[in-house]
Design a protein around this motif. Structure first.
Motif, PDB file in Angstrom:
ATOM      1  N   ARG D  29     -13.169 -30.183   7.636  1.00 42.32           N
ATOM      2  CA  ARG D  29     -13.066 -29.197   8.730  1.00 42.32           C
ATOM      3  C   ARG D  29     -14.162 -29.458   9.764  1.00 42.32           C
ATOM      4  NH1 ARG D  29      -9.012 -25.608  10.016  1.00 42.32           N
ATOM      5  NH2 ARG D  29      -8.775 -24.857   7.879  1.00 42.32           N
ATOM      6  N   LYS D  32     -12.688 -32.075  12.070  1.00 41.19           N
ATOM      7  CA  LYS D  32     -11.572 -31.603  12.886  1.00 41.19           C
ATOM      8  C   LYS D  32     -11.407 -30.118  12.621  1.00 41.19           C
ATOM      9  CE  LYS D  32      -6.534 -31.869  13.256  1.00 41.19           C
ATOM     10  NZ  LYS D  32      -5.409 -31.893  12.311  1.00 41.19           N
ATOM     11  N   GLU D  34      -9.221 -27.813  13.978  1.00 42.54           N
ATOM     12  CA  GLU D  34      -7.886 -27.216  13.948  1.00 42.54           C
ATOM     13  C   GLU D  34      -7.163 -27.559  12.644  1.00 42.54           C
ATOM     14  OE1 GLU D  34      -8.424 -29.956  16.185  1.00 42.54           O
ATOM     15  OE2 GLU D  34      -9.823 -28.572  17.160  1.00 42.54           O
ATOM     16  N   ASP D  35      -6.355 -26.613  12.197  1.00 43.97           N
ATOM     17  CA  ASP D  35      -5.508 -26.841  11.034  1.00 43.97           C
ATOM     18  C   ASP D  35      -4.555 -28.009  11.278  1.00 43.97           C
ATOM     19  OD1 ASP D  35      -6.538 -24.659   9.722  1.00 43.97           O
ATOM     20  OD2 ASP D  35      -4.958 -23.283  10.368  1.00 43.97           O
ATOM     21  N   THR D  36      -4.440 -28.866  10.314  1.00 47.75           N
ATOM     22  CA  THR D  36      -3.395 -29.895  10.370  1.00 47.75           C
ATOM     23  C   THR D  36      -2.066 -29.243  10.009  1.00 47.75           C
ATOM     24  OG1 THR D  36      -4.827 -31.750   9.901  1.00 47.75           O
ATOM     25  CG2 THR D  36      -2.546 -31.975   9.211  1.00 47.75           C
ATOM     26  N   ILE D  38       1.938 -29.970   9.275  1.00 45.05           N
ATOM     27  CA  ILE D  38       2.816 -31.078   8.890  1.00 45.05           C
ATOM     28  C   ILE D  38       4.257 -30.635   9.044  1.00 45.05           C
ATOM     29  CG2 ILE D  38       3.499 -32.554   6.952  1.00 45.05           C
ATOM     30  CD1 ILE D  38       0.556 -32.235   5.981  1.00 45.05           C
ATOM     31  N   ILE D 180      -6.310 -40.479   3.691  1.00 46.27           N
ATOM     32  CA  ILE D 180      -6.529 -40.407   5.133  1.00 46.27           C
ATOM     33  C   ILE D 180      -7.291 -41.635   5.643  1.00 46.27           C
ATOM     34  CG2 ILE D 180      -8.743 -39.198   5.279  1.00 46.27           C
ATOM     35  CD1 ILE D 180      -7.453 -37.288   7.310  1.00 46.27           C
ATOM     36  N   ASP D 185      -2.772 -38.983   7.831  1.00 52.39           N
ATOM     37  CA  ASP D 185      -3.415 -37.665   7.766  1.00 52.39           C
ATOM     38  C   ASP D 185      -2.422 -36.547   7.435  1.00 52.39           C
ATOM     39  OD1 ASP D 185      -1.968 -37.415  10.068  1.00 52.39           O
ATOM     40  OD2 ASP D 185      -3.617 -36.590  11.260  1.00 52.39           O
ATOM     41  N   GLN D 186      -1.222 -36.912   7.067  1.00 53.05           N
ATOM     42  CA  GLN D 186      -0.201 -35.916   6.719  1.00 53.05           C
ATOM     43  C   GLN D 186      -0.308 -35.602   5.229  1.00 53.05           C
ATOM     44  OE1 GLN D 186       2.386 -34.841   9.352  1.00 53.05           O
ATOM     45  NE2 GLN D 186       0.394 -35.402  10.223  1.00 53.05           N
ATOM     46  N   THR D 217     -11.634 -28.320   4.344  1.00 55.94           N
ATOM     47  CA  THR D 217     -10.762 -29.311   4.978  1.00 55.94           C
ATOM     48  C   THR D 217      -9.864 -28.644   6.010  1.00 55.94           C
ATOM     49  OG1 THR D 217      -8.727 -29.180   3.637  1.00 55.94           O
ATOM     50  CG2 THR D 217     -10.582 -30.353   2.662  1.00 55.94           C
ATOM     51  N   HIS D 218      -9.187 -29.480   6.807  1.00 58.18           N
ATOM     52  CA  HIS D 218      -8.238 -28.973   7.791  1.00 58.18           C
ATOM     53  C   HIS D 218      -6.805 -29.118   7.293  1.00 58.18           C
ATOM     54  CE1 HIS D 218      -7.638 -33.242   8.716  1.00 58.18           C
ATOM     55  NE2 HIS D 218      -8.942 -33.353   8.825  1.00 58.18           N
ATOM     56  N   LEU D 219      -6.646 -29.411   6.011  1.00 58.58           N
ATOM     57  CA  LEU D 219      -5.314 -29.688   5.457  1.00 58.58           C
ATOM     58  C   LEU D 219      -4.636 -28.420   4.934  1.00 58.58           C
ATOM     59  CD1 LEU D 219      -6.304 -32.880   3.449  1.00 58.58           C
ATOM     60  CD2 LEU D 219      -5.250 -32.787   5.720  1.00 58.58           C
TER      61      LEU D 219
END
Lengths: 292, 292, 292, 292
Positions: D29, D32, D34-36, D38, D180, D185-186, D217-219
């Motif tokens: 996080r 990056k 913003e939230d990723t 998918i 990643i 990054d998905q 994380t942003h995942l």
């Protein structure tokens, strides 16, 4: 195949037997279908709406407790917790103010219309404590202190029993049975995290234990989000999870100035954080309550 | 890199700090270099040769205890264990004979020249028990029953302290510190297995705890092979491992007729198995003793 | 009571069933009574005397490996370990020299008359590695990488299979079954500690697993004292415990200069420590061997 | 005191260092904000509303999968799961239909407008599977199968990565970093319970892991309620808890006739139970969605 049929018979028989065993327990849902509701200071623990127990980890002074008590009362809450006899890993850590602490807590509670939840660590303290405590807490380290369980079972005050550090759900239920077997059925079970290999949290909150305990017993079930996680930033999400999963209430620690707390400084909320926590949780519950 | 150097400084500083902390403990090897030797009935626990504590899980009758006592005495051993106050998961399991059990055990022990090791579960039992017990055992469930630890610390009898079900080594050492802080330095630490995910054994014997405890403290360290494994077939190999790793002694349960034992039937040795266990272990120790 | 009789019948039936199940496994002692002995470079693993596997955690350079290989050969030992494909928690940690590392290790081994033990982490690496490896190691993280197990089962080289980080003994045995089911019965099982709440050691050495694996299977059983404990100061006592409990061998890491090692710096022995470790263990084994 | 000041400096420095370390991770996080999100088959995983993945444990036949696919599509859901390559403890358990299973699953999915989530267990299977799989699942046993992680990182399909059986949150995050770091990054992280001493549930759902993973994380973060609990009766309450705690979605197993399922018979929902589960969860979410 024959083997498979045999296997099924054994399994069924074993399950039957275990069920019979559980039926025999006085805390068991099999023994009593209806939820046990425990009334303390007007709060009905185990009935409809989740209830809350807030307060500092340890009683440190009248000012400290009084400040927290006012904040709790201002929210319309009815219970305050605070440790007077503190079980600590090291004998050189702050051990609590003892009976003096209970008197302070009781005074601050009364002045704010609150009932007192406080831990008793040995049967010898029980009698002196009864005048100042409304709910007897038995802590994780004492979940299998059977003489203490028996002593708590022989008084007529509600008992909040915490799950042991590494107790199975089955051992937890049997610990409650020690209390009820002495005639006291006013028991609140409290999940407080179990010890696992994971260190990102102080303990691992076993959220599944809540619905299991609700199924297996007729007792109200609380979640102590403070000791489960040991992290201030996780108190709100885990409290929401606790309510969503069906807990009857949540316990969390609040201290006027956590940074100078004599124990558990890292995990207590200050008054501002407490306000935010409470407001957010109320919002969550209101939406939730509409349908559940 | 600079970062690496900083890292090393921090690490050294942190280790220094932890070391200082440990130095401060009265049980610490830093505080006292020499091994503490505990003399009971002529046995010198913690000196040179490993010592043994055998006996039934629970005292059930004079005949039962007497039979085991004779078998122990016949081997030249000096200590007998037996539970009179039994901490049990369910309140409906056999809870032990209490004071009566201690009297039986004491009588059988005296008739065979043995000293008595028996568990006390609450401070209130301590005084009545002192006349019959030579070594006060504090069980795994009570390792953090701090009032009991303090009570045991205030008497002048050796204490055998078992590691808690899921206690860290650090918590174990601090529990011993509660005893010594009251003035009693006659403490035997006893590793008895920890709770893990593995179910092939009742608990997981943490054999590495033995050399760690020997390094960190000056106290003798025992291994309870019965509760560690919960399996009769593992008693001999784990007892050998315990001695090889440096334990000062081994505890194991012996019962004249394990099949009818009122507790822990699956894991106690009968007299014949006891003979074989003892003979094999003596052989192992003799070879071992030549060089170590 | 009837209930008790029923209980006994169920228990016996269940045990019978589990026994039948185990009998069916090709790795099972029930299937083959005699110990499997694996001959590598003249060493007979699983026969009479314990054998040893020493070497660095990771292959870093020819000089490094060669130095260790000479030290091993000087002791009359026949095997060297070293990681070329390194499974590491972070993708940014040193990942090993790969095939190049295997070539280096193989060269240093041959020059010193040693056989090579090295880890393969994916089926795709197996073929290229076969020319340089005498014993295929499958690491803890890959114990349930079933395609890798099958691939290792289809070659004709011994496999050293490590227990998973949190694998039960039953899962461990079944992992070995994946290998033998493909036709390769040259399997060494290696206990390397399990993940528990205790942090005084890197993992918790489950010493009881050794006699259980020896009972349940006909395969040789090793103990990796380095990864079990993660502490240099515990290598010798736990190695003694491993041999005393009945292990067929011990694995331990040796590095010419642990302080600059690219992995596991804290737990490898330097050459001097290796000498002392080896000498002490030989003394212990000699005394032990007289009688066992 | 000076010591205290030093302690604070060290602590701050250490935390700083760890933070720097985490900042460096691509999944972090810190890297990056913003939230990723998918996007799969129109579903936006990680955005606003929780999403769901339902389907059988294993693909057994076209009829089986087709029946479930219709039930999923009828609810307006867009994803179906099903195992074709099954990692099983014993080599003699059903190992899945392999590529044939993927084709069946893909056909049933297409006919119902669903995207396919299915597990790949070894890099060698990846290429053949890509034509039939929309989201590559990497299972708990392979969370540290680093070659598989790298392979999944090098394709351009989303990856659902499950937490290992006994993986720490830190190891879990680093496993995602392996993916990643290869350019993909998905990634969806999936908490699926951890291995602890408690056996009332198959694993212990570590509900606190969800907010921690969301912070670190942003995942997107899923919860697999089936494997966490292993109990059909706990699916609904734990799914509610997952959503309340902030999960981006829930995975649960559905089978037309669980009693005859070739794997995990005890924990899959039948179609009727699935309907009830889904309806109740929608009610819960609607109320919840109003305010959050």
């Amino acid at each position: 195949t024959v083997e498979h049929i045999f296997k099924e018979i054994f399994k069924t028989a074993l399950e039957q037997q275990e069920e019979d065993h559980r039926k025999a327990l006085l805390v068991s849902r099999k023994k009593k279908k209806e939820d046990t509701v425990i009334e303390v200071n007007g709060e009905k623990i185990g009935k409809d709406v989740p209830t809350f127990i807030f307060g500092p980890c340890a009683v440190e002074s009248y000012e400290q407790v009084s400040t927290v008590a006012q904040a709790i009362a201002a929210k319309g809450q009815k219970l305050i917790r605070g440790g007077a006899y503190k079980p600590r890993t090291s004998p050189y850590d702050f051990q609590g103010l003892g009976l003096e602490g209970l008197k302070i807590l009781s005074r601050a509670a009364k002045e704010n219309g609150l009932a007192v939840v406080s831990e008793i660590v040995t049967p010898g303290h029980l009698e002196e404590a009864l005048d100042y405590v409304d709910v007897i807490q038995i802590g994780a380290r004492n979940m299998q202190n059977f003489e203490l369980l028996k002593a708590a079972g022989s008084v007529r005050k509600p008992v909040l029993l915490k799950r042991g550090l590494a107790a199975t759900i089955d051992e937890f239920i049997n610990a409650a049975e020690y209390i009820i077997a002495q005639g006291n059925d006013q028991i609140v079970l409290c999940e407080r995290g179990i010890r696992t290999y994971e260190r990102a949290t102080r303990n691992t909150l076993d959220i599944s234990a809540v619905p299991i305990l609700k199924q297996e017993t007729h007792l109200p079930v609380f979640v102590d989000v403070t000791h489960s996680t040991g992290r201030r930033d996780l108190l709100l999400p885990t409290a929401k999870a606790a309510i969503a999963v069906g807990a009857d209430g949540v316990m969390a620690e609040v201290h006027p100035d956590p940074a100078v707390a004599l124990s558990d400084a890292q995990q207590q909320m200050n008054l501002e954080q407490f306000d935010e926590f409470y407001t957010e949780l109320q919002k969550f519950m209101k939406s939730h309550a509409i349908l559940v």
